[in-house]
Design a protein around this motif. Sequence first.
Motif, short mmCIF file in Angstrom:
data_model
loop_
_atom_site.label_atom_id
_atom_site.label_comp_id
_atom_site.label_asym_id
_atom_site.label_seq_id
_atom_site.Cartn_x
_atom_site.Cartn_y
_atom_site.Cartn_z
N LEU A 39 0.74 -1.26 0.01
CA LEU A 39 -0.20 0.11 -0.04
C LEU A 39 1.11 1.29 0.26
N THR A 40 1.86 1.06 -0.28
CA THR A 40 3.05 2.27 -0.30
C THR A 40 2.81 2.95 -1.39
N PRO A 41 3.15 4.31 -1.60
CA PRO A 41 3.00 4.92 -2.97
C PRO A 41 3.56 4.53 -4.13
N MET A 42 4.84 3.68 -3.78
CA MET A 42 5.72 3.10 -4.89
C MET A 42 4.96 1.90 -5.25
N VAL A 43 4.41 0.92 -4.48
CA VAL A 43 3.86 -0.12 -4.83
C VAL A 43 2.19 -0.25 -5.20
N LEU B 27 9.92 2.61 -10.80
CA LEU B 27 8.91 3.06 -9.55
C LEU B 27 9.50 3.94 -8.46
N ARG B 28 10.99 3.47 -8.37
CA ARG B 28 11.61 4.16 -7.15
C ARG B 28 11.95 5.54 -7.31
N SER B 29 11.71 5.88 -8.56
CA SER B 29 12.28 7.24 -8.93
C SER B 29 10.91 8.33 -8.67
N GLY B 30 9.76 7.83 -8.17
CA GLY B 30 8.74 8.38 -7.90
C GLY B 30 7.80 8.78 -9.12
N ARG B 31 8.03 8.30 -10.30
CA ARG B 31 7.39 8.78 -11.50
C ARG B 31 6.15 7.53 -11.36
N SER B 32 4.97 8.12 -12.02
CA SER B 32 3.89 7.08 -12.00
C SER B 32 3.90 5.86 -12.94
N LEU B 33 3.58 4.89 -12.49
CA LEU B 33 3.49 3.52 -13.11
C LEU B 33 2.92 3.72 -14.75
N ARG B 34 1.80 4.49 -14.90
CA ARG B 34 1.33 4.51 -16.10
C ARG B 34 2.23 5.22 -17.19
N SER B 35 2.93 6.20 -16.63
CA SER B 35 3.73 6.75 -17.50
C SER B 35 4.92 5.94 -18.05
N LEU B 36 5.21 4.75 -17.66
CA LEU B 36 6.23 3.98 -18.15
C LEU B 36 5.73 3.34 -19.42
N GLY B 37 6.78 3.56 -20.39
CA GLY B 37 6.45 3.35 -21.92
C GLY B 37 5.96 4.43 -22.78
N ARG B 38 5.41 5.26 -21.98
CA ARG B 38 4.71 6.65 -22.77
C ARG B 38 5.61 7.64 -22.93
N GLY B 39 6.90 7.56 -23.60
CA GLY B 39 7.51 8.46 -23.75
C GLY B 39 8.60 8.61 -22.92
N SER B 40 8.63 7.63 -22.06
CA SER B 40 9.79 7.67 -20.85
C SER B 40 10.53 6.43 -20.95
N LEU B 41 10.63 5.73 -22.02
CA LEU B 41 11.34 4.57 -22.18
C LEU B 41 12.82 4.99 -21.86
N ALA B 42 13.44 6.14 -22.37
CA ALA B 42 14.79 6.31 -22.28
C ALA B 42 15.25 6.35 -20.92
N ALA B 43 14.07 7.27 -20.28
CA ALA B 43 14.46 7.57 -18.72
C ALA B 43 14.53 6.31 -18.07
N ALA B 44 13.51 5.55 -18.25
CA ALA B 44 13.48 4.13 -17.42
C ALA B 44 14.53 3.21 -17.56
N ARG B 45 15.14 3.34 -18.62
CA ARG B 45 16.44 2.54 -18.96
C ARG B 45 17.56 2.96 -17.95
N VAL C 281 -2.95 1.23 -17.64
CA VAL C 281 -1.94 0.08 -17.78
C VAL C 281 -0.44 0.58 -18.41
N PRO C 282 0.62 0.39 -17.62
CA PRO C 282 1.78 0.88 -18.57
C PRO C 282 2.51 0.14 -19.34
N GLU C 283 3.46 0.52 -20.30
CA GLU C 283 4.10 -0.34 -21.26
C GLU C 283 5.34 -0.83 -20.71
N THR C 284 5.77 -2.09 -20.56
CA THR C 284 6.97 -2.67 -20.10
C THR C 284 7.65 -3.51 -21.16
N LYS C 285 7.16 -3.29 -22.39
CA LYS C 285 7.94 -3.93 -23.55
C LYS C 285 9.32 -3.73 -23.65
#
Length: 456
Positions: free
Chosen positions: A233-237, A438-456, A423-427
């Motif tokens: 139930l933490t904000p990250m998870v 997730l640890r960076s504080g960015r929203s899960l749903r933003s994953l893969g939506r223009g943030s792939l480079a940052a997530a790598r 739903v995020p994109e984890t491809k």
Amino acid sequence: MIYLIVAVVAIAGFLFGFDEGVIAGALHLLKSQFDIGPLAEGIMTSAVPFGAFFGALVGGRLAEPIGRRKLLVFAALLFTVGAALAAAAVSVQFLTAARLVLGIAIGIAGMVAPLYISESAPAQKRGMFVSVYQLAITLGILGAYMVGYLVSDSWRLMFGLGMVPALALLVGILILSDTPRWLALNNRRDEARATIARIHGVAPNAAVVTEELAEIARTADQASRGSGLSALLTPMVRPALIVGMGLFLLQQLSGINAVIYYAPQVFQLSGFGSVETQVLATVGVGVVNVAMTVVGMGLIDRIGRRRLLMIGFAGTAISLGMIAVASTIDSPALHYVALVGLALYIASFAVSLGPLPFVVMSEIFPLHVRGLGMSIASLSNWGFNFLIVLSFPVLVAAIGLAGVFTIYALICVIGFIFAVRMVPETKGLTLEAIEDHLRSGRSLRSLGRGSLAAAR
């Protein structure tokens, strides 16, 4: 080695599908031997998802302390015992209890097997490899339907044949080690290194092994040891929990297990007369299910999880609407509209809604709560599976097949909106890259939506 791992663990998926689907061919024989009303039928049939609910709960609590491999060994033993008890049943109550045991095994395997594959597979092919588990489920369902057609006069043999793949799973899993990520999390780094080397087919001191182990170890060292329910139930998870549970809720409320468990009755209510024709048509459903799951495996790492979910929810909504309309009007011509609608529904589900909840839930939870998070997501799966299977014969008697399938179609429309918004994109991302996001504080749903480079 990864192919051997996937092949062995996928036997759990085959058993999942077989023990769910075998009731479709056996039900008419059981009705002729025992006095079974609609409620008793619903209870006996839904004993599998009811048991699976508790199996997933147990699996989630034990996945971290005892490991993925030991849980799969335990599930294999339960599959064997449950099949033997079902074949020897002397009453509806006895058979219900046996199917409860099988359900517990399915609940454990349904949570642990995708986790095992996900934590062993390379990022570039993880979606496809985890989807093999869903392919195995469809093969198990098809196998159950074929057994129901070929062994149409013996429900005991139908159930008893489930012991064969159960024993194969037991033998196969005993030759494997646990996953490198679980080994690393439990400070067994030398075993983790050896396991990674076997998966890649290289020496333990190879550069690729050292790099992968270092990345896994970094995440394991960062992981908080707090892994209770409060950690979910933490904000990250919490966003991962919402997506994992939401996808399984919507998958089940699309009505898939009403179709899988009661396929012959669906064909009967749609106008197909003889029992043999109904069972044979059910085998056709199983073939479509397998074929389109293979198609989905080829697409999941190409077009991505989120887009494929949108396609799947749109297809199931349209096809369920077709079945509802065809079931409303008693016309021989519309019987085939129902058949086409059912085939389209199975195809849309198999290419998307079938494998993707398993894939997504195995990716989005951080390492320290991955087992527990997948367990809670699985509880959503089995809880609503149980409600759908239990309620289907009662609802059909009350509002008819058209009314029930209209409800399922509207839920699929909601599923489409959920996929678009949540739903995020984890491809193509490693599990560690997803956790870093997730640890960076960015929203899960933003994953893969223009943030792939940052997530790598």
